[in-house]
Design a protein around this motif. Structure first.
Motif, PDB file in Angstrom:
ATOM      1  N   THR A  17       0.898  -1.219   0.084  1.00 48.46           N
ATOM      2  CA  THR A  17       0.111   0.001  -0.021  1.00 48.46           C
ATOM      3  C   THR A  17       0.739   1.374  -0.004  1.00 48.46           C
ATOM      4  O   THR A  17       0.295   2.401  -0.323  1.00 48.46           O
ATOM      5  CB  THR A  17      -0.831  -0.021   1.231  1.00 48.46           C
ATOM      6  N   GLN A  18       2.090   1.113   0.092  1.00 50.93           N
ATOM      7  CA  GLN A  18       3.136   2.253   0.264  1.00 50.93           C
ATOM      8  C   GLN A  18       2.761   3.155   1.467  1.00 50.93           C
ATOM      9  O   GLN A  18       2.737   4.376   1.304  1.00 50.93           O
ATOM     10  CB  GLN A  18       3.233   3.114  -1.069  1.00 50.93           C
ATOM     11  N   LYS A  19       2.157   2.653   2.472  1.00 48.68           N
ATOM     12  CA  LYS A  19       1.698   3.607   3.603  1.00 48.68           C
ATOM     13  C   LYS A  19       2.257   2.972   4.963  1.00 48.68           C
ATOM     14  O   LYS A  19       2.543   1.620   5.269  1.00 48.68           O
ATOM     15  CB  LYS A  19       0.159   3.348   3.756  1.00 48.68           C
ATOM     16  N   ASP A  20       2.394   3.845   5.798  1.00 49.30           N
ATOM     17  CA  ASP A  20       2.679   3.347   7.390  1.00 49.30           C
ATOM     18  C   ASP A  20       1.260   2.675   7.795  1.00 49.30           C
ATOM     19  O   ASP A  20       0.426   3.374   8.209  1.00 49.30           O
ATOM     20  CB  ASP A  20       2.807   4.543   7.943  1.00 49.30           C
ATOM     21  N   VAL A  21       1.066   1.639   8.105  1.00 52.42           N
ATOM     22  CA  VAL A  21       0.041   0.631   8.554  1.00 52.42           C
ATOM     23  C   VAL A  21       0.085   0.475   9.917  1.00 52.42           C
ATOM     24  O   VAL A  21       1.188  -0.158  10.468  1.00 52.42           O
ATOM     25  CB  VAL A  21      -0.191  -0.707   7.537  1.00 52.42           C
ATOM     26  N   ASN A  22      -0.645   1.174  10.645  1.00 56.90           N
ATOM     27  CA  ASN A  22      -1.133   0.627  12.073  1.00 56.90           C
ATOM     28  C   ASN A  22      -2.164  -0.061  12.380  1.00 56.90           C
ATOM     29  O   ASN A  22      -2.856  -0.496  11.461  1.00 56.90           O
ATOM     30  CB  ASN A  22      -0.780   2.223  12.821  1.00 56.90           C
ATOM     31  N   GLU A  23      -2.487  -0.480  13.603  1.00 60.63           N
ATOM     32  CA  GLU A  23      -3.416  -1.290  13.926  1.00 60.63           C
ATOM     33  C   GLU A  23      -4.854  -0.742  13.552  1.00 60.63           C
ATOM     34  O   GLU A  23      -5.669  -1.499  13.312  1.00 60.63           O
ATOM     35  CB  GLU A  23      -3.777  -1.436  15.514  1.00 60.63           C
ATOM     36  N   GLU A  24      -4.936   0.613  13.295  1.00 62.45           N
ATOM     37  CA  GLU A  24      -6.188   1.420  13.095  1.00 62.45           C
ATOM     38  C   GLU A  24      -6.387   1.084  11.341  1.00 62.45           C
ATOM     39  O   GLU A  24      -7.665   0.702  10.871  1.00 62.45           O
ATOM     40  CB  GLU A  24      -6.327   2.675  13.307  1.00 62.45           C
ATOM     41  N   PHE A  25      -5.233   1.252  10.714  1.00 66.42           N
ATOM     42  CA  PHE A  25      -5.420   1.235   8.961  1.00 66.42           C
ATOM     43  C   PHE A  25      -5.292  -0.288   8.714  1.00 66.42           C
ATOM     44  O   PHE A  25      -5.680  -0.463   7.322  1.00 66.42           O
ATOM     45  CB  PHE A  25      -4.168   2.108   8.457  1.00 66.42           C
ATOM     46  N   GLU A  26      -4.781  -1.229   9.416  1.00 71.37           N
ATOM     47  CA  GLU A  26      -4.318  -2.546   9.125  1.00 71.37           C
ATOM     48  C   GLU A  26      -5.549  -3.468   8.258  1.00 71.37           C
ATOM     49  O   GLU A  26      -5.387  -3.861   7.355  1.00 71.37           O
ATOM     50  CB  GLU A  26      -3.780  -3.281  10.300  1.00 71.37           C
ATOM     51  N   PRO A  27      -6.803  -3.380   9.010  1.00 70.94           N
ATOM     52  CA  PRO A  27      -7.839  -4.149   8.545  1.00 70.94           C
ATOM     53  C   PRO A  27      -8.275  -3.674   6.920  1.00 70.94           C
ATOM     54  O   PRO A  27      -8.361  -4.396   6.094  1.00 70.94           O
ATOM     55  CB  PRO A  27      -9.276  -3.973   9.444  1.00 70.94           C
ATOM     56  N   PHE A  28      -8.040  -2.271   6.757  1.00 70.95           N
ATOM     57  CA  PHE A  28      -8.445  -1.709   5.542  1.00 70.95           C
ATOM     58  C   PHE A  28      -7.520  -2.265   4.303  1.00 70.95           C
ATOM     59  O   PHE A  28      -7.486  -2.465   3.086  1.00 70.95           O
ATOM     60  CB  PHE A  28      -8.715  -0.382   5.457  1.00 70.95           C
ATOM     61  N   ALA A  29      -6.107  -1.896   4.913  1.00 71.56           N
ATOM     62  CA  ALA A  29      -4.954  -2.358   4.008  1.00 71.56           C
ATOM     63  C   ALA A  29      -5.059  -3.902   3.475  1.00 71.56           C
ATOM     64  O   ALA A  29      -4.868  -4.106   2.562  1.00 71.56           O
ATOM     65  CB  ALA A  29      -3.715  -1.934   4.645  1.00 71.56           C
ATOM     66  N   ALA A  30      -5.158  -4.656   4.405  1.00 75.38           N
ATOM     67  CA  ALA A  30      -5.298  -6.078   4.400  1.00 75.38           C
ATOM     68  C   ALA A  30      -6.400  -6.432   3.477  1.00 75.38           C
ATOM     69  O   ALA A  30      -6.373  -7.167   2.333  1.00 75.38           O
ATOM     70  CB  ALA A  30      -5.479  -6.829   5.645  1.00 75.38           C
ATOM     71  N   ALA A  31      -7.698  -5.729   3.599  1.00 70.96           N
ATOM     72  CA  ALA A  31      -8.775  -6.249   2.557  1.00 70.96           C
ATOM     73  C   ALA A  31      -8.474  -5.688   1.147  1.00 70.96           C
ATOM     74  O   ALA A  31      -8.743  -6.529   0.331  1.00 70.96           O
ATOM     75  CB  ALA A  31     -10.125  -5.525   3.106  1.00 70.96           C
ATOM     76  N   LEU A  32      -7.811  -4.531   0.742  1.00 66.83           N
ATOM     77  CA  LEU A  32      -7.499  -4.242  -0.392  1.00 66.83           C
ATOM     78  C   LEU A  32      -6.607  -4.869  -1.030  1.00 66.83           C
ATOM     79  O   LEU A  32      -6.461  -5.263  -2.349  1.00 66.83           O
ATOM     80  CB  LEU A  32      -7.075  -2.670  -0.493  1.00 66.83           C
ATOM     81  N   ALA A  33      -5.250  -5.084  -0.329  1.00 68.33           N
ATOM     82  CA  ALA A  33      -4.277  -5.974  -1.044  1.00 68.33           C
ATOM     83  C   ALA A  33      -4.597  -7.518  -1.367  1.00 68.33           C
ATOM     84  O   ALA A  33      -4.480  -7.768  -2.256  1.00 68.33           O
ATOM     85  CB  ALA A  33      -3.139  -5.719   0.086  1.00 68.33           C
TER      86      ALA A  33
END
Length: 222
Positions: A34-50
């Protein structure tokens, strides 16, 4: 410019795709894709998209079991998400950032309100305490004033009764004067008609013959 592809251990890839433990390796994988700093809050959204993009590119992976995916090799080379997917990533992460800021602002506002409320409650408690003290003083003053008032009423009543007694005594004396022509003294006085104490003895009423034994004025030769 970030690298286009990066190699990760197959165990990390399998843990990500098949719902295993989200360890630091999986977080690094998501951050790269995602080219983003993934923290616990953003992790579920990044995981779903990827994951959606990986299954779109390799649908066979969705049908494979964990052991089958692990048997594909020791490592796996993955690339960053393409431009159209990154647009979605940017939109989602932007909204999440806005929500996060809104929540932070609300938390700050709530803490400020809580601090003000605590201060108000403290002042209210002080006011209530002061009011209780004033109420106690007022009640004590009223009780004292009532007691003093009762004393004044009792004293006044005694005075009135004393004056009434004197007036009654005076009226009685006036009635005695009207009836007998003399004033009857209520205490220590002799009855009407008796000689006053210490007065000389006048011998009582005069006798008819003036004490001469016969009536000298009755003789024929007087």
């Amino acid at each position: 410019m970030s690298e286009a592809r990066k190699t990760f251990p197959m165990s990390t890839f399998v843990a990500y795709l098949k719902g295993g433990e989200i360890n630091q390796g999986v977080k690094d994988l998501l951050a790269f894709m995602t080219q983003k700093d993934v923290n616990e809050e953003f992790e579920p959204f990044a995981a779903a998209l990827a994951k959606a993009w990986i299954y779109e590119q390799h649908p066979e992976l969705a049908k494979m079991k964990t052991g089958q995916v692990s048997g594909l090799g020791e490592n796996v080379s993955v690339g960053a998400l393409p431009g159209d997917v990154m647009v979605q990533v940017e939109s989602i992460f932007g909204k999440l950032a806005e929500y996060h800021q809104t929540i932070a602002d609300q938390d700050a506002a709530i803490k400020d309100l809580e601090a003000k409320l605590a201060g108000s409650e403290s002042k209210l408690a002080e006011t209530e305490k002061a009011m209780a003290e004033y109420k106690g003083k007022c009640e004590a003053f009223e009780a004292s004033a009532k007691g003093e008032g009762d004393k004044v009423i009792v004293n006044s009543q005694e005075k009135v009764e004393e004056y009434i007694g004197k007036v009654d005594e005076l009226l009685k004396m006036i009635e005695d004067v009207k009836k007998h022509g003399v004033v009857t003294v209520a205490s220590g006085a002799a009855p009407a008609g008796d000689a006053p104490a210490g007065a000389p003895d006048a011998g009582g009423e005069p006798e008819a013959d003036f004490g001469f034994g016969s009536d000298p004025f009755g003789a024929d030769d007087w």
